[in-house]
Design a protein around this motif. Structure first.
Motif, PDB file in Angstrom:
ATOM      1  N   LEU A  81       3.838  12.918  10.547  1.00 56.11           N
ATOM      2  CA  LEU A  81       4.720  11.930  10.932  1.00 56.11           C
ATOM      3  C   LEU A  81       4.543  11.217  12.165  1.00 56.11           C
ATOM      4  CD1 LEU A  81       7.565  10.211  10.790  1.00 56.11           C
ATOM      5  CD2 LEU A  81       8.688  12.436  11.588  1.00 56.11           C
ATOM      6  N   TYR A  82       4.240  12.007  12.894  1.00 56.90           N
ATOM      7  CA  TYR A  82       3.900  11.641  14.499  1.00 56.90           C
ATOM      8  C   TYR A  82       2.739  10.908  14.553  1.00 56.90           C
ATOM      9  CZ  TYR A  82       2.355  11.929  19.422  1.00 56.90           C
ATOM     10  OH  TYR A  82       1.807  11.633  20.563  1.00 56.90           O
ATOM     11  N   GLU A  83       1.619  11.464  13.739  1.00 56.79           N
ATOM     12  CA  GLU A  83       0.304  10.964  13.961  1.00 56.79           C
ATOM     13  C   GLU A  83       0.345   9.418  13.272  1.00 56.79           C
ATOM     14  OE1 GLU A  83      -4.489  11.716  12.469  1.00 56.79           O
ATOM     15  OE2 GLU A  83      -2.701  13.306  12.189  1.00 56.79           O
ATOM     16  N   ALA A  84       0.947   9.268  12.094  1.00 63.46           N
ATOM     17  CA  ALA A  84       1.055   8.118  11.442  1.00 63.46           C
ATOM     18  C   ALA A  84       1.822   7.093  12.086  1.00 63.46           C
ATOM     19  CB  ALA A  84       1.926   8.337  10.037  1.00 63.46           C
ATOM     20  N   ASN A  85       3.109   7.381  12.761  1.00 66.41           N
ATOM     21  CA  ASN A  85       4.128   6.665  13.359  1.00 66.41           C
ATOM     22  C   ASN A  85       3.212   5.886  14.744  1.00 66.41           C
ATOM     23  OD1 ASN A  85       6.461   5.369  13.430  1.00 66.41           O
ATOM     24  ND2 ASN A  85       7.096   6.668  15.146  1.00 66.41           N
ATOM     25  N   LYS A  86       2.323   6.850  15.461  1.00 66.52           N
ATOM     26  CA  LYS A  86       1.596   6.390  16.353  1.00 66.52           C
ATOM     27  C   LYS A  86       0.451   5.538  15.976  1.00 66.52           C
ATOM     28  CE  LYS A  86      -1.214   8.358  20.196  1.00 66.52           C
ATOM     29  NZ  LYS A  86      -1.969   9.449  20.589  1.00 66.52           N
ATOM     30  N   ALA A  87      -0.226   5.768  14.926  1.00 69.60           N
ATOM     31  CA  ALA A  87      -1.147   5.090  14.439  1.00 69.60           C
ATOM     32  C   ALA A  87      -0.743   3.568  13.950  1.00 69.60           C
ATOM     33  CB  ALA A  87      -1.942   5.531  13.565  1.00 69.60           C
ATOM     34  N   VAL A 101       0.928  -1.219   0.099  1.00 71.08           N
ATOM     35  CA  VAL A 101      -0.108  -0.003   0.060  1.00 71.08           C
ATOM     36  C   VAL A 101       0.773   1.221  -0.031  1.00 71.08           C
ATOM     37  CG1 VAL A 101      -1.780   1.381   1.363  1.00 71.08           C
ATOM     38  CG2 VAL A 101      -1.757  -1.151   1.290  1.00 71.08           C
ATOM     39  N   PHE A 102       0.686   2.221  -0.957  1.00 70.92           N
ATOM     40  CA  PHE A 102       1.250   3.411  -1.052  1.00 70.92           C
ATOM     41  C   PHE A 102       0.164   4.507  -0.522  1.00 70.92           C
ATOM     42  CE2 PHE A 102       2.429   7.592  -2.970  1.00 70.92           C
ATOM     43  CZ  PHE A 102       3.543   7.784  -2.063  1.00 70.92           C
ATOM     44  N   ILE A 103       0.474   5.516   0.219  1.00 71.51           N
ATOM     45  CA  ILE A 103      -0.353   6.642   0.757  1.00 71.51           C
ATOM     46  C   ILE A 103       0.383   7.763   0.479  1.00 71.51           C
ATOM     47  CG2 ILE A 103      -1.620   7.415   2.676  1.00 71.51           C
ATOM     48  CD1 ILE A 103      -1.755   4.833   4.099  1.00 71.51           C
ATOM     49  N   GLY A 104       0.008   8.593  -0.417  1.00 70.23           N
ATOM     50  CA  GLY A 104       0.814   9.802  -0.705  1.00 70.23           C
ATOM     51  C   GLY A 104      -0.022  10.930   0.167  1.00 70.23           C
ATOM     52  N   GLY A 105      -1.040  10.731   0.389  1.00 72.96           N
ATOM     53  CA  GLY A 105      -1.651  11.797   1.340  1.00 72.96           C
ATOM     54  C   GLY A 105      -2.947  11.431   1.927  1.00 72.96           C
ATOM     55  N   SER A 106      -3.451  11.922   3.112  1.00 76.64           N
ATOM     56  CA  SER A 106      -4.774  11.500   3.481  1.00 76.64           C
ATOM     57  C   SER A 106      -5.488  12.932   3.788  1.00 76.64           C
ATOM     58  CB  SER A 106      -4.489  10.793   4.989  1.00 76.64           C
ATOM     59  OG  SER A 106      -4.134  11.934   5.953  1.00 76.64           O
ATOM     60  N   GLY A 107      -6.835  12.780   3.805  1.00 81.66           N
ATOM     61  CA  GLY A 107      -7.820  13.832   3.922  1.00 81.66           C
ATOM     62  C   GLY A 107      -8.231  14.213   5.348  1.00 81.66           C
ATOM     63  N   GLY A 108      -7.323  13.853   6.439  1.00 80.52           N
ATOM     64  CA  GLY A 108      -7.443  14.022   7.770  1.00 80.52           C
ATOM     65  C   GLY A 108      -7.974  13.079   8.559  1.00 80.52           C
ATOM     66  N   GLU A 109      -8.173  11.798   7.941  1.00 84.30           N
ATOM     67  CA  GLU A 109      -8.762  10.663   8.546  1.00 84.30           C
ATOM     68  C   GLU A 109      -7.467   9.536   8.723  1.00 84.30           C
ATOM     69  OE1 GLU A 109      -8.982  11.087   4.793  1.00 84.30           O
ATOM     70  OE2 GLU A 109     -10.890  11.818   5.418  1.00 84.30           O
ATOM     71  N   MET A 110      -6.420  10.320   9.168  1.00 85.65           N
ATOM     72  CA  MET A 110      -5.393   9.122   9.513  1.00 85.65           C
ATOM     73  C   MET A 110      -5.482   7.969   9.791  1.00 85.65           C
ATOM     74  SD  MET A 110      -1.937   9.025   8.576  1.00 85.65           S
ATOM     75  CE  MET A 110      -1.329  10.756   8.550  1.00 85.65           C
ATOM     76  N   LYS A 111      -6.043   7.967  11.290  1.00 82.69           N
ATOM     77  CA  LYS A 111      -6.157   7.049  12.115  1.00 82.69           C
ATOM     78  C   LYS A 111      -7.158   5.801  11.331  1.00 82.69           C
ATOM     79  CE  LYS A 111      -7.420   5.498  16.854  1.00 82.69           C
ATOM     80  NZ  LYS A 111      -6.211   4.944  17.222  1.00 82.69           N
ATOM     81  N   GLU A 112      -8.439   6.109  10.921  1.00 79.32           N
ATOM     82  CA  GLU A 112      -9.251   5.314  10.076  1.00 79.32           C
ATOM     83  C   GLU A 112      -8.667   4.423   9.259  1.00 79.32           C
ATOM     84  OE1 GLU A 112     -11.265   8.234  12.830  1.00 79.32           O
ATOM     85  OE2 GLU A 112      -9.888   8.372  11.234  1.00 79.32           O
ATOM     86  N   LEU A 113      -7.969   5.497   8.218  1.00 81.33           N
ATOM     87  CA  LEU A 113      -7.281   4.970   6.814  1.00 81.33           C
ATOM     88  C   LEU A 113      -6.292   3.834   7.328  1.00 81.33           C
ATOM     89  CD1 LEU A 113      -6.732   5.020   3.934  1.00 81.33           C
ATOM     90  CD2 LEU A 113      -5.099   7.078   4.338  1.00 81.33           C
ATOM     91  N   LEU A 114      -5.211   4.253   8.285  1.00 84.69           N
ATOM     92  CA  LEU A 114      -4.209   3.257   8.540  1.00 84.69           C
ATOM     93  C   LEU A 114      -4.932   2.169   9.237  1.00 84.69           C
ATOM     94  CD1 LEU A 114      -1.173   5.480   9.670  1.00 84.69           C
ATOM     95  CD2 LEU A 114      -1.835   4.633   7.508  1.00 84.69           C
ATOM     96  N   HIS A 115      -5.941   2.077  10.179  1.00 89.14           N
ATOM     97  CA  HIS A 115      -6.635   0.865  10.605  1.00 89.14           C
ATOM     98  C   HIS A 115      -7.053   0.062   9.391  1.00 89.14           C
ATOM     99  CE1 HIS A 115      -8.935  -1.927  13.166  1.00 89.14           C
ATOM    100  NE2 HIS A 115      -9.891  -1.518  12.350  1.00 89.14           N
ATOM    101  N   ALA A 116      -7.684   0.559   8.482  1.00 87.94           N
ATOM    102  CA  ALA A 116      -8.212  -0.102   7.346  1.00 87.94           C
ATOM    103  C   ALA A 116      -7.204  -0.832   6.335  1.00 87.94           C
ATOM    104  CB  ALA A 116      -9.044   0.766   6.305  1.00 87.94           C
ATOM    105  N   CYS A 117      -5.878  -0.226   6.273  1.00 92.40           N
ATOM    106  CA  CYS A 117      -4.817  -0.612   5.471  1.00 92.40           C
ATOM    107  C   CYS A 117      -4.070  -1.899   6.220  1.00 92.40           C
ATOM    108  CB  CYS A 117      -3.832   0.352   5.092  1.00 92.40           C
ATOM    109  SG  CYS A 117      -4.480   1.701   4.012  1.00 92.40           S
ATOM    110  N   CYS A 118      -3.923  -1.611   7.469  1.00 93.28           N
ATOM    111  CA  CYS A 118      -3.296  -2.466   8.240  1.00 93.28           C
ATOM    112  C   CYS A 118      -4.088  -3.801   8.548  1.00 93.28           C
ATOM    113  CB  CYS A 118      -2.928  -2.078   9.841  1.00 93.28           C
ATOM    114  SG  CYS A 118      -1.646  -0.577   9.778  1.00 93.28           S
TER     115      CYS A 118
END
Length: 417
Positions: free
Chosen positions: A356-362, A320-337
């Motif tokens: 960076l912080y939000e993605a690493n934490k998620a 999965v490549f994520i070039g950007g998110s529309g503000g729903e980082m946590k939900e998006l990464l949960h779906a991908c993971c």
């Protein structure tokens, strides 16, 4: 007694070896499609018409063999070449006796060698992805069907600018209505053919296009949004991100926030036997992605949507490549993971330390291990008769994967207890 799977052409009994014909006549049960069975109107045993599921047929054949009955299965051409023989041999102990395959006969009619041909099938299969699979190949043989017929394939190739090909169509080979001929693609697109045909594509001069795109396509070759250009994963970042994805030829790839489609297009060139799915929320950017897809001869599935909505329609990914998110980082990464296949990777590009912080934490909350690369790229730029460097925006490339039991992350956690 092992069932025998015998290949047969459209000339019926006439094309069978005497031994094959003898086995058919002496068998207790004859199995085949309606067309094959019609070649033996005087057959005295029991016949089984192949219809529906093959698993049920395999069970019937096994039962017949266990009761000591001799069984012959008729199949077109070479039963192990995109035929029923491959399935039956994986389920039963069978003997296979091939006749020439339709592709073999087609090349014979064409009068050309075929050991160097790329052979594939769109019979009962999706045509999506064919463009990148055959791009650059000088000689291609295709098994077709009533949906992906020669005319439809010609229109498909023309949409990707593959005008270097001429087509040879062989219909009803060895049958009463046999017909063969050469066509250019524009002519082929308007023709009607028998459903029983083989399509061979031959590039002019026996060669594909003179050059094929290597990894790292220049940014300015992509159609981009105007006047505000720049909504593209820059070449250097794109190459580093693709390297982190570790794609294989058959990978299933998601590109989330595809925009111009640059990552999806380059991924499709690597995973040419896999599948690439792209999603983009902006309609104009999605159209650019589709236009770029045709420009670079890559056939990907690109849809409009705001991820994670829409991802449920995609098959589970290897990457999965994520070039950007529309503000729903946590939900998006949960779906991908949740959907990522074992051993797969997620690569996310972040331009800000907050993302960076939000993605690493998620990722940590999902139980994924991450590695981060800060890419600070500068490109040379002339100034009068001198050269200076102009920096691109620094990008954090975050690579996430499932934690491995007993891996470094687990050892570090245990050491702190």
């Amino acid at each position: 007694m092992k069932p025998k799977v015998i290949g047969i052409g459209d000339n019926g009994q006439e094309g069978l070896l005497p031994q094959y014909a003898k086995w058919v006549c002496e068998s207790d049960v004859l199995v085949g499609g309606e067309r094959q069975l019609q070649f033996f109107p005087d057959y005295m045993g029991r016949t089984i018409v192949i219809k529906g599921g093959l698993s049920e047929l395999a069970a019937k054949l096994k039962a017949e063999a266990e009761q000591g009955r001799s069984v012959v299965v008729l199949a077109s051409g070479d039963p192990l070449f995109y035929g029923i023989g491959g399935y039956l041999s994986s389920k039963l102990d069978v003997e296979v006796y091939p006749s020439p395959s339709s592709v073999q006969v087609a090349f014979a009619r064409m009068g050309q060698s075929w050991q160097d041909a790329y052979i594939t099938s769109v019979h009962g299969r999706s045509i999506i992805g064919l463009a990148q699979r055959i791009d650059g190949k000088p000689k291609v043989a295709l098994l077709t069907d009533e949906t992906n017929h020669p005319g439809a394939i010609a229109r498909y190739l023309l949409s990707f600018g593959m005008t270097e090909y001429r087509a040879f169509v062989a219909e009803n080979l060895d049958g009463e209505g046999e017909r063969t001929g050469w066509y250019d693609l524009t002519e082929l697109a308007e023709q009607q053919f028998s459903p029983l045909n083989v399509l061979i594509l031959s590039a002019a001069g026996g060669k594909g296009p003179g050059t094929r795109d290597a990894i790292g396509i220049e940014d300015d070759r992509f159609i981009q949004r105007k006047p505000d250009k720049g909504l593209i994963t820059k070449k250097e970042i794109r190459v580093l991100s693709l390297a982190q994805l570790q794609l294989q030829e058959d990978s299933v790839v998601w590109d989330i926030g595809t925009c111009t489609g640059s990552v999806a297009i380059e991924a499709a060139k690597i995973a040419r036997y896999g599948q690439v799915y792209a999603i983009e929320k902006n309609e104009a950017d999605l159209q650019n992605c589709i236009d770029n897809m045709h420009r670079f001869r890559t056939d990907i599935t690109a849809v409009q949507g705001r991820a994670p909505q829409g991802l449920e329609a995609f098959p589970d990914p290897d990457a999965v490549f994520i070039g950007g998110s529309g503000g729903e980082m946590k939900e998006l990464l949960h779906a991908c993971c949740t959907r990522l296949k074992p051993g797969g990777r997620i690569v996310l590009n972040a331009a800000t330390i907050e993302n960076l912080y939000e993605a690493n934490k998620a990722f940590a909350e999902e139980g994924f291990a991450t590695s981060i690369t800060l890419a600070q790229i500068a490109r040379s730029k002339p100034i009068l008769d001198l050269t200076r460097f102009e920096g691109l925006n620094p990008i954090y490339i975050i690579t996430a994967k499932h934690k491995e039991p007993g891996g470094a992350e687990e050892r570090e956690a245990n050491a702190g207890e």
